[in-house]
Scaffold this motif. Structure first.
Motif, PDB file in Angstrom:
ATOM      1  N   THR A 129     -15.595  13.536  58.404  1.00  0.00           N
ATOM      2  CA  THR A 129     -15.731  12.818  60.088  1.00  0.00           C
ATOM      3  C   THR A 129     -15.832  13.486  60.848  1.00  0.00           C
ATOM      4  N   GLN A 130     -15.678  14.904  60.987  1.00  0.00           N
ATOM      5  CA  GLN A 130     -15.266  15.644  62.615  1.00  0.00           C
ATOM      6  C   GLN A 130     -17.563  15.725  63.392  1.00  0.00           C
ATOM      7  N   VAL A 131     -18.117  15.339  62.418  1.00  0.00           N
ATOM      8  CA  VAL A 131     -19.460  15.807  63.016  1.00  0.00           C
ATOM      9  C   VAL A 131     -20.078  14.096  62.781  1.00  0.00           C
ATOM     10  N   GLU A 132     -19.816  13.328  61.921  1.00  0.00           N
ATOM     11  CA  GLU A 132     -20.705  12.256  61.734  1.00  0.00           C
ATOM     12  C   GLU A 132     -20.265  11.871  60.585  1.00  0.00           C
ATOM     13  N   PRO A 133     -19.202  10.814  61.206  1.00  0.00           N
ATOM     14  CA  PRO A 133     -18.515  10.034  60.207  1.00  0.00           C
ATOM     15  C   PRO A 133     -19.539   8.717  59.420  1.00  0.00           C
ATOM     16  N   GLY A 134     -20.275   8.221  59.474  1.00  0.00           N
ATOM     17  CA  GLY A 134     -21.757   7.096  59.718  1.00  0.00           C
ATOM     18  C   GLY A 134     -21.457   7.401  58.584  1.00  0.00           C
ATOM     19  N   SER A 135     -22.282   8.383  58.080  1.00  0.00           N
ATOM     20  CA  SER A 135     -22.249   9.219  56.878  1.00  0.00           C
ATOM     21  C   SER A 135     -22.030   9.028  55.556  1.00  0.00           C
ATOM     22  N   CYS A 136     -20.395   8.883  56.270  1.00  0.00           N
ATOM     23  CA  CYS A 136     -19.445   9.260  54.909  1.00  0.00           C
ATOM     24  C   CYS A 136     -19.311   7.639  54.026  1.00  0.00           C
ATOM     25  N   CYS A 137     -19.479   6.390  55.426  1.00  0.00           N
ATOM     26  CA  CYS A 137     -19.500   5.110  54.009  1.00  0.00           C
ATOM     27  C   CYS A 137     -19.583   5.080  52.789  1.00  0.00           C
ATOM     28  N   PRO A 138     -21.242   5.500  52.600  1.00  0.00           N
ATOM     29  CA  PRO A 138     -21.757   5.061  51.429  1.00  0.00           C
ATOM     30  C   PRO A 138     -21.616   6.253  50.084  1.00  0.00           C
ATOM     31  N   MET A 139     -20.609   6.904  50.942  1.00  0.00           N
ATOM     32  CA  MET A 139     -20.433   8.396  49.798  1.00  0.00           C
ATOM     33  C   MET A 139     -18.798   8.214  49.555  1.00  0.00           C
ATOM     34  N   THR A 140     -17.622   7.477  50.433  1.00  0.00           N
ATOM     35  CA  THR A 140     -16.962   7.356  49.779  1.00  0.00           C
ATOM     36  C   THR A 140     -17.139   5.908  49.349  1.00  0.00           C
ATOM     37  N   MET A 141     -17.592   4.949  49.762  1.00  0.00           N
ATOM     38  CA  MET A 141     -17.849   3.661  48.531  1.00  0.00           C
ATOM     39  C   MET A 141     -18.024   4.235  47.135  1.00  0.00           C
ATOM     40  N   THR A 142     -19.209   4.696  46.722  1.00  0.00           N
ATOM     41  CA  THR A 142     -18.968   5.473  45.959  1.00  0.00           C
ATOM     42  C   THR A 142     -18.426   6.103  45.107  1.00  0.00           C
ATOM     43  N   TYR A 143     -17.800   6.743  45.559  1.00  0.00           N
ATOM     44  CA  TYR A 143     -16.616   7.552  45.749  1.00  0.00           C
ATOM     45  C   TYR A 143     -15.281   6.648  44.818  1.00  0.00           C
ATOM     46  N   ALA A 144     -15.384   5.487  45.316  1.00  0.00           N
ATOM     47  CA  ALA A 144     -14.019   4.883  45.031  1.00  0.00           C
ATOM     48  C   ALA A 144     -14.639   3.396  44.346  1.00  0.00           C
ATOM     49  N   ALA A 145     -16.000   3.580  44.048  1.00  0.00           N
ATOM     50  CA  ALA A 145     -16.393   1.857  42.588  1.00  0.00           C
ATOM     51  C   ALA A 145     -16.331   3.190  41.092  1.00  0.00           C
ATOM     52  N   ILE A 146     -16.070   4.545  41.114  1.00  0.00           N
ATOM     53  CA  ILE A 146     -16.142   4.799  40.386  1.00  0.00           C
ATOM     54  C   ILE A 146     -14.399   4.216  39.388  1.00  0.00           C
ATOM     55  N   PRO A 147     -13.610   4.103  39.762  1.00  0.00           N
ATOM     56  CA  PRO A 147     -12.267   3.048  38.776  1.00  0.00           C
ATOM     57  C   PRO A 147     -12.317   2.124  38.695  1.00  0.00           C
ATOM     58  N   ALA A 148     -12.694   1.261  38.977  1.00  0.00           N
ATOM     59  CA  ALA A 148     -13.477   0.063  39.502  1.00  0.00           C
ATOM     60  C   ALA A 148     -14.319  -0.809  38.304  1.00  0.00           C
ATOM     61  N   LEU A 149     -15.639   0.373  38.148  1.00  0.00           N
ATOM     62  CA  LEU A 149     -16.658   0.284  37.083  1.00  0.00           C
ATOM     63  C   LEU A 149     -15.279   0.769  35.737  1.00  0.00           C
TER      64      LEU A 149
END
Length: 541
Positions: A129-149
């Motif tokens: 986030t200190q360098v480029e937070p826009g790229s975090c979004c798809p990676m955060t979504m992927t991380y968070a999808a695991i328990p939902a699946l």
């Protein structure tokens, strides 16, 4: 070879201007981060330190600037007029995605088998986030999808290996043909926003799958390989997994209508999309879509609670670097008493946001019922309060840098644009505060777990004890909806203070309690009361 800029110009000599920072010592100069990882996730210390070095390198910092300067472009058709619905990104964005995914941003918490995986993940959120937070979004979504699946074991078994591969594969191909996968989310619609039950997208059964028809007002990361989406069935609102490619290898009927022209988060391609009979698979039970997707939201909220701490850290470090390397009135700017008071005051909010974010991540790592209950409540407290502090924090840090901070040459403008985002994403302030009330009413064990956590700091500071007793007494008979913000704020501040007392610098903890809980504070940064050693607080930056 590198060329030095000319400093002796025809009209003047350039001096008293700090050299631009090309690299960021994200690990070496962040003592609270180093101490927290050693205490909470020691098995991941080397990994987090290595990621900090990678993402703080001059190359990565330059890539962050480029990804924001050259935002993604929507390519609806190819040159022959065929519909493709693709998004083109600057190469810098792809490089940052590769660095994040290959370092395990989205997979580390689920794959290593070592304690502290979610803490290490949260630290990576804080750093990137200190360098480029826009790229975090798809990676955060992927991380968070695991328990939902996990609500559909067969579906999870097919998608989980690609999602956890720690490989970045930006190719637009069916999932089975790719080395690594990402998942996005498409929940909200124009007429409802956070009121998900107002959604109108319909799902009709089609053999083993479903066909979705409708629109989504916000779709995060539209170049993901699949999306979790909500749609109405005869049983009610239901969750689905919608892949970008159908089982027969053809493009799914997902049309990207436009990319949102956002205030910030420019490197990320948030989109408005439509499903025109898009093929989808059921995820979870019919009619239980909200409870299915809420597990993903719960984990994305961890990242939205950690991201403001990263934004605060970068803004504060820029302010500290500038003031330490610039003279004003015959002395270093950082030594001027009033500037010192401002920086010290900012330091307290950064430390509080950092501490509460990592404590929530630690609860995500635990399998105990009490810690899980604590996480449900504490993640909402952290998301709400840290994000409410973030915009004003960044503005004050920008003012420390002065006019140069307002110019796009430096990082302050994009930090300013980024600061409000996480307060809105995954539930704006009112929604989160109402979620806090809903949690304690439906899960009283969550409030019990929080109370037990706060009690651990009893006896270390009289003002903290008094603030805790006053809060417990005031809300002993319940909390009205209209009081939800005040209640959430108070619990968040108590939790931050408790963590600083037990695990942080005692000077910082005492100053935090005296100002944030005991009321000995003004209404702007830099209004610290007498007796606080501002210089020592600033030395922590």
């Amino acid at each position: 070879m590198a060329f030095k800029p000319q400093t002796n110009l025809e009209t003047h000599k350039v001096f008293n201007q700090p050299e631009p920072r090309e690299a960021l010592p994200l690990w070496d100069l962040d003592a609270p981060l180093r101490a927290a990882i050693e205490r909470m996730a020691p098995a991941h210390t080397a990994h987090v330190a290595g990621f900090a070095e990678t993402i703080g390198s001059a190359e990565s910092v330059a890539q962050g600037r480029a990804a924001n300067r050259y935002p993604p472009e929507l390519k609806t058709f190819d040159r022959a007029g065929r519909r493709i619905d693709e998004v083109e990104f600057h190469p810098a964005y792809h490089d940052l995605m590769r660095k994040g995914l290959e370092a395990g941003y989205s997979s580390l918490a689920w794959t290593t088998g070592q304690a502290g995986g979610h803490v290490a993940h949260a630290a990576m959120v804080y750093l990137l986030t200190q360098v480029e937070p826009g790229s975090c979004c798809p990676m955060t979504m992927t991380y968070a999808a695991i328990p939902a699946l996990a609500s559909s074991p067969e579906l999870s078994a097919r998608w989980r290996p690609g999602l956890l591969s720690a490989r970045y594969d930006p190719a637009s191909l069916p999932a089975a043909e790719k080395a690594g996968l990402t998942i996005g989310m498409a929940m909200t619609e124009k007429q409802g926003g956070s009121d998900l039950r107002a959604n109108q997208t319909r799902a009709e059964r089609d053999g083993a799958g479903y066909r979705l028809t409708g629109h989504k007002w916000f779709c995060s990361a539209p170049m993901s390989d699949a999306f979790l989406a909500l749609a109405q069935t005869n049983e009610g609102l239901t969750c689905f997994l919608v892949p970008r490619w159908q089982p027969d290898g053809t493009r799914n009927a997902i049309q990207l209508m436009r990319l949102k022209d956002k205030l910030g988060n420019r490197a990320n391609a948030s989109a408005e999309i439509e499903y025109h009979g898009a093929w989808a698979e059921l995820l979870g039970e019919p009619g239980r879509g909200v409870s299915t997707i809420i597990e993903m939201v719960h984990h994305t909220r961890l990242d939205t609670a950690m991201a403001p701490a990263g934004l605060m850290r970068r803004a504060l470090s820029e302010a500290a670097y500038w003031t330490r390397n610039r003279m004003a009135f015959s002395a270093p700017l950082v030594d001027q008493p009033l500037m010192q008071a401002v920086l010290a005051d900012l330091t307290l909010d950064w430390l509080g946001a950092f501490a509460i974010g990592l404590r929530v991540a630690q609860a995500f790592d635990s399998a105990s019922d009490s810690e899980r209950a604590f996480a449900r409540l504490a993640v909402a407290l952290a998301k709400y309060w840290s994000n409410k502090r973030c915009p004003g924090f960044v503005v004050e840090a920008m003012e420390c840098v002065g006019g140069s901070g307002y110019v796009e040459d430096g990082p302050m403008p994009w930090l300013y644009r980024e600061a409000p985002l996480n307060a809105i994403w995954e539930g704006s302030g009112n929604i989160v505060c109402l979620d806090v009330l809903r949690t304690i009413r439906k899960q009283p064990e969550a409030l019990d777990a929080l109370a037990a956590e706060l009690t651990l700091a009893r006896g270390t500071d009289r003002a903290f004890d008094a603030a805790l007793d006053a809060t417990l007494s005031r809300y002993a008979s319940g909390v009205a909806d209209a009081e939800a913000r005040q209640f959430t704020e108070r619990l968040a501040l108590l939790l931050q203070a408790s963590l600083l007392l037990r695990h942080g610098d005692q000077l910082a903890a005492s100053a935090f309690i005296r100002t944030r809980l005991d009321g000995d504070w003004g209404r702007t940064y830099g209004t610290l009361p007498e007796g606080i050693d501002a210089a020592r607080l600033v030395a922590m930056i």
